[in-house]
Design an enzyme around this catalytic site. Structure first.
Site, PDB file in Angstrom:
ATOM      1  N   HIS A  74       0.857  -1.183   0.000  1.00  0.00           N
ATOM      2  CA  HIS A  74       0.000   0.000   0.000  1.00  0.00           C
ATOM      3  C   HIS A  74       0.894   1.234   0.000  1.00  0.00           C
ATOM      4  O   HIS A  74       2.048   1.192   0.435  1.00  0.00           O
ATOM      5  CB  HIS A  74      -0.890   0.004   1.229  1.00  0.00           C
ATOM      6  CG  HIS A  74      -1.925  -1.073   1.227  1.00  0.00           C
ATOM      7  ND1 HIS A  74      -3.016  -1.042   2.068  1.00  0.00           N
ATOM      8  CD2 HIS A  74      -2.040  -2.223   0.507  1.00  0.00           C
ATOM      9  CE1 HIS A  74      -3.761  -2.101   1.870  1.00  0.00           C
ATOM     10  NE2 HIS A  74      -3.180  -2.848   0.924  1.00  0.00           N
ATOM     11  N   CYS A  86      -6.023   2.056   5.751  1.00  0.00           N
ATOM     12  CA  CYS A  86      -6.640   0.774   6.082  1.00  0.00           C
ATOM     13  C   CYS A  86      -6.088   0.293   7.430  1.00  0.00           C
ATOM     14  O   CYS A  86      -5.138   0.882   7.961  1.00  0.00           O
ATOM     15  CB  CYS A  86      -6.331  -0.246   4.991  1.00  0.00           C
ATOM     16  SG  CYS A  86      -4.628  -0.874   5.034  1.00  0.00           S
ATOM     17  N   CYS A 101      -2.203  -0.302   7.379  1.00  0.00           N
ATOM     18  CA  CYS A 101      -1.438   0.944   7.341  1.00  0.00           C
ATOM     19  C   CYS A 101      -1.596   1.722   8.639  1.00  0.00           C
ATOM     20  O   CYS A 101      -0.634   2.328   9.129  1.00  0.00           O
ATOM     21  CB  CYS A 101      -1.858   1.782   6.138  1.00  0.00           C
ATOM     22  SG  CYS A 101      -1.473   0.983   4.553  1.00  0.00           S
ATOM     23  N   GLU A 160       1.016   3.893   1.843  1.00  0.00           N
ATOM     24  CA  GLU A 160       1.550   4.282   3.148  1.00  0.00           C
ATOM     25  C   GLU A 160       2.686   3.355   3.581  1.00  0.00           C
ATOM     26  O   GLU A 160       3.685   3.821   4.127  1.00  0.00           O
ATOM     27  CB  GLU A 160       0.442   4.253   4.217  1.00  0.00           C
ATOM     28  CG  GLU A 160      -0.690   5.210   3.963  1.00  0.00           C
ATOM     29  CD  GLU A 160      -1.848   4.605   3.188  1.00  0.00           C
ATOM     30  OE1 GLU A 160      -2.968   5.126   3.301  1.00  0.00           O
ATOM     31  OE2 GLU A 160      -1.640   3.622   2.446  1.00  0.00           O
TER      32      GLU A 160
END
Length: 157
Positions: free
Chosen positions: A54, A84, A87, A56
């Site tokens: 992801h 999410c 993260c 992040e």
């Protein structure tokens, strides 16, 4: 001096770049230290066949590597969407104290990125569990814990 909106603009541009390049979902992030971008990333789940890639996560890894430390408490994260659960956890492990986000988790759910089930599992509210967890061989695994506990030169984090 750059403004917060300038950093969010870069995060949003990263998100668009990731989509256009086919690297993954529409998510971008930047990490800022002393009013300068030190890491930028977009989602690369598809590109790398890695469900943890992801925006992040990649930005945190990049910033930590660049700064040669795991404590990012003097940094800020700008992300194009509310993080999410994975993260969110990584942000806490990195000790980042301020996060700015653009879109909400509801916005993400509306285009197929729904984290509600994971949040429900964490809260103990999921009607059924998709993953079974079973404790096994605790005594065997405690050896590493004992080694850590006895180590005098450990770096606690």
């Amino acid at each position: 001096m750059r403004k917060n909106s300038d950093f969010m603009k870069v995060a949003a541009q990263e998100a668009v770049e990731g989509v256009k390049s086919g690297h993954g979902g529409p998510f971008g992030a930047v990490i800022v230290k002393d009013n300068m971008i030190i890491a930028r990333a977009h989602n690369e789940v598809i590109k790398n066949n890695d469900p943890t890639d992801h925006a992040e996560m990649i930005a945190i890894r990049s910033a930590a590597k660049m700064l040669e430390r795991f404590d990012l408490s003097d940094c800020e994260l700008y992300t194009s969407c509310e993080p999410c659960p994975m993260c969110f956890s990584a942000i806490h492990w990195a000790k980042i104290e301020k996060v700015f986000y653009g879109c909400t988790r509801e916005d993400a759910a509306s285009i197929g990125f729904d984290d509600k089930y994971i949040y429900d599992v964490i809260k103990g509210k999921a009607e059924r569990k998709k993953v079974e967890f079973e404790q096994k061989d605790r005594e065997l695994c405690l050896e590493a814990f004992d080694e850590w506990k006895a180590r005098e030169d450990k770096v606690q984090y």
